[in-house]
Write a protein that holds these residues in place. Sequence first.
Motif, PDB file in Angstrom:
ATOM      1  N   PHE A 119      36.048 -16.394 -21.481  1.00 60.55           N
ATOM      2  CA  PHE A 119      34.970 -15.555 -20.955  1.00 60.55           C
ATOM      3  C   PHE A 119      33.607 -16.054 -21.417  1.00 60.55           C
ATOM      4  O   PHE A 119      32.640 -16.057 -20.652  1.00 60.55           O
ATOM      5  CB  PHE A 119      35.156 -14.115 -21.442  1.00 60.55           C
ATOM      6  CG  PHE A 119      36.004 -13.312 -20.530  1.00 60.55           C
ATOM      7  CD1 PHE A 119      35.433 -12.419 -19.656  1.00 60.55           C
ATOM      8  CD2 PHE A 119      37.371 -13.456 -20.543  1.00 60.55           C
ATOM      9  CE1 PHE A 119      36.217 -11.694 -18.798  1.00 60.55           C
ATOM     10  CE2 PHE A 119      38.154 -12.731 -19.690  1.00 60.55           C
ATOM     11  CZ  PHE A 119      37.588 -11.844 -18.810  1.00 60.55           C
ATOM     12  N   SER A 123      30.537 -17.212 -19.088  1.00 63.10           N
ATOM     13  CA  SER A 123      29.240 -16.540 -19.089  1.00 63.10           C
ATOM     14  C   SER A 123      28.114 -17.504 -19.425  1.00 63.10           C
ATOM     15  O   SER A 123      26.977 -17.281 -19.019  1.00 63.10           O
ATOM     16  CB  SER A 123      29.252 -15.344 -20.040  1.00 63.10           C
ATOM     17  OG  SER A 123      29.484 -15.767 -21.344  1.00 63.10           O
ATOM     18  N   ILE A 124      28.393 -18.593 -20.151  1.00 57.97           N
ATOM     19  CA  ILE A 124      27.331 -19.579 -20.379  1.00 57.97           C
ATOM     20  C   ILE A 124      27.130 -20.413 -19.115  1.00 57.97           C
ATOM     21  O   ILE A 124      26.022 -20.847 -18.811  1.00 57.97           O
ATOM     22  CB  ILE A 124      27.663 -20.487 -21.579  1.00 57.97           C
ATOM     23  CG1 ILE A 124      27.747 -19.661 -22.849  1.00 57.97           C
ATOM     24  CG2 ILE A 124      26.585 -21.536 -21.776  1.00 57.97           C
ATOM     25  CD1 ILE A 124      28.147 -20.461 -24.047  1.00 57.97           C
ATOM     26  N   VAL A 126      26.806 -19.695 -16.129  1.00 57.94           N
ATOM     27  CA  VAL A 126      25.839 -19.192 -15.146  1.00 57.94           C
ATOM     28  C   VAL A 126      24.449 -19.765 -15.395  1.00 57.94           C
ATOM     29  O   VAL A 126      23.646 -19.893 -14.481  1.00 57.94           O
ATOM     30  CB  VAL A 126      25.829 -17.650 -15.155  1.00 57.94           C
ATOM     31  CG1 VAL A 126      25.207 -17.105 -16.403  1.00 57.94           C
ATOM     32  CG2 VAL A 126      25.096 -17.116 -13.959  1.00 57.94           C
ATOM     33  N   VAL A 146      19.308 -16.304  -8.319  1.00 57.46           N
ATOM     34  CA  VAL A 146      19.285 -14.887  -8.671  1.00 57.46           C
ATOM     35  C   VAL A 146      20.567 -14.204  -8.197  1.00 57.46           C
ATOM     36  O   VAL A 146      21.165 -13.397  -8.913  1.00 57.46           O
ATOM     37  CB  VAL A 146      18.020 -14.233  -8.055  1.00 57.46           C
ATOM     38  CG1 VAL A 146      18.101 -12.738  -8.130  1.00 57.46           C
ATOM     39  CG2 VAL A 146      16.788 -14.712  -8.779  1.00 57.46           C
ATOM     40  N   ALA A 150      23.313 -12.278 -10.614  1.00 57.82           N
ATOM     41  CA  ALA A 150      23.702 -10.889 -10.398  1.00 57.82           C
ATOM     42  C   ALA A 150      25.200 -10.782 -10.164  1.00 57.82           C
ATOM     43  O   ALA A 150      25.889  -9.933 -10.732  1.00 57.82           O
ATOM     44  CB  ALA A 150      22.937 -10.328  -9.209  1.00 57.82           C
ATOM     45  N   VAL A 153      27.299 -11.640 -13.497  1.00 58.27           N
ATOM     46  CA  VAL A 153      27.242 -10.583 -14.512  1.00 58.27           C
ATOM     47  C   VAL A 153      28.047  -9.372 -14.045  1.00 58.27           C
ATOM     48  O   VAL A 153      28.783  -8.761 -14.822  1.00 58.27           O
ATOM     49  CB  VAL A 153      25.779 -10.222 -14.830  1.00 58.27           C
ATOM     50  CG1 VAL A 153      25.707  -8.980 -15.677  1.00 58.27           C
ATOM     51  CG2 VAL A 153      25.101 -11.357 -15.542  1.00 58.27           C
ATOM     52  N   GLU A 156      31.918 -10.096 -14.134  1.00 55.29           N
ATOM     53  CA  GLU A 156      32.479 -10.258 -15.472  1.00 55.29           C
ATOM     54  C   GLU A 156      33.027  -8.932 -15.986  1.00 55.29           C
ATOM     55  O   GLU A 156      34.029  -8.909 -16.695  1.00 55.29           O
ATOM     56  CB  GLU A 156      31.389 -10.731 -16.434  1.00 55.29           C
ATOM     57  CG  GLU A 156      31.555 -12.162 -16.879  1.00 55.29           C
ATOM     58  CD  GLU A 156      30.316 -12.677 -17.548  1.00 55.29           C
ATOM     59  OE1 GLU A 156      29.758 -11.946 -18.383  1.00 55.29           O
ATOM     60  OE2 GLU A 156      29.896 -13.791 -17.230  1.00 55.29           O
TER      61      GLU A 156
END
Lengths: 336, 185
Positions: A119, A123-124, A126, A146, A150, A153, A156
């Motif tokens: 995870f 998340s990095i 992006v 953008v 959106a 996030v 996730e």
Amino acid sequence: MITTAIFLLVLFVVTLTVAAYSTYGERKVAAFLQDRIGPNRAGPFGILQPLADGGKMFMKEDFVPATANRKLFFLGPAIAMTTALLTGVVIPWGGELTVFGTTLNLQGTDPEIGILYVFAMVSIGVYGIMLGGWASNNKFALLGAVRAAAQMVSYELGMGLSIVALVMLTGTLSLSGIVEHQIAHGWGIIQQPLGFLIFIVCAFAETNRAPFDMPECETELVGGYHTEFSSMKLGFFLFAEYTNMFISSAVIATLYFGGYHVPGLDKLGLDPNLATIIGVGAMFAKTFFFIFFFMWVRWSIPRFRFDQLMNLGWKTLIPLGIFNIVLTGSIYYLLK
Amino acid sequence: MLALFYLFAAISVISALIVVSARSPINSVIALVVCFLSIAGHYVLLNAQFLAMVHIIVYTGAIMVLFLFVIMLLNLNKATEPMKSLGTRIAAVVAGGLFFLTLVAAIRHGITVRPSNEFDAGVGLVRSVGMSLFNEFLLPFEVSSVLFLSAMVGVVMLGKKEAVLAASSAPVEPLTAAELERRKA
């Protein structure tokens, strides 16, 4: 130490090869679904097509727009590719292999929090898209970036909730622990059908694959976040997507389809090394099936609208994920 | 291991300095991301793997993405440094000086202090974090979750209020000529 280094090198090469041949696979699957032939010029059945594409990417002019932020323009594709390659380290690709008396574990490393590591890398990842899109100084690229932020996030959260229910059952965050639990108690798909459904929908959104490929939606945004990129910088963005797809498929196979487990294999009484090799083959077969599934969906289902995507994420998947946690908890409590 | 510690410490300090000194907000945000990643490295050195990963997921992966998101949407690329008034500047200097004094006073005797008990390598693992959260610190943990819930409800309420206001104020918008004609008739 040396064996781990060799294993990681092999893993690196395999990941890149699979990602490269996924581009070939994608075009062949698309051709099959649209009743075409697909690439067949480079080598027999077009098998050398990925090499030709890669060579072409390197030869093209590496153009940087005059108004772009040069440092971030360079950093974007680099982050996207690096984080995509880092995730495979914690996935258990097979059991143990004994060669010349030394035992080799077919997993780069087995941290206690393996699934959280996956995870964290996602998340990095992006940042690659966001920084690349923003640094291009182009409104389409910015909109794509953008949207990507959106979307990733939001999804996730749903993905995390679907994992919580699985972790409640297995009692561990380690990926090899989750596989061992499935070997003992049946595959994750049987124990967590709803969780699997949520996870795979979120996986499509996290990898920016159709029907959730709004960040690079060509009918609205030209090329989305990679509009201004050319040469191997564009190649890295596209390549990172295929690497992510490979890793996501491997994670799906690990979490919900028993990883390297082949039912009934341990009863045959095979040589442990042979059993391990068959296990690795099974792991890759499951992974390839999900890569095919990703492509199958891409060429079958039309793209969502962005508000539909957000509604699905926040108003359907997150409540479903919470419901799944409550359901799993109650059943677990009643059966205990 | 010590070399790694010094490496992470250097990265943390340098990136933190860049955060406050960078002129462009986007460079600040990137430096802050690097700072958070190096702090996660410190956690890993202390064998607190769970904390390290949650730190990356929550701070680097979610909060900083939102920071970046806002900067991109508002297009705050220009380095804007509004001049503060004299009173604000004096207050800032006094507050900073007092904080520095407190830090010096706290550290002056603290440097020679050694931990009384041995470092427990298992303190940051999932099991021990969970055990302490759900035994020793159960009440603060639950209270903070209620705090988060109320914040979420508050945000939804504010969002709804604005949507309702926008909907109710919609007819006040100037009507088109064709619409006026239609209404008269």
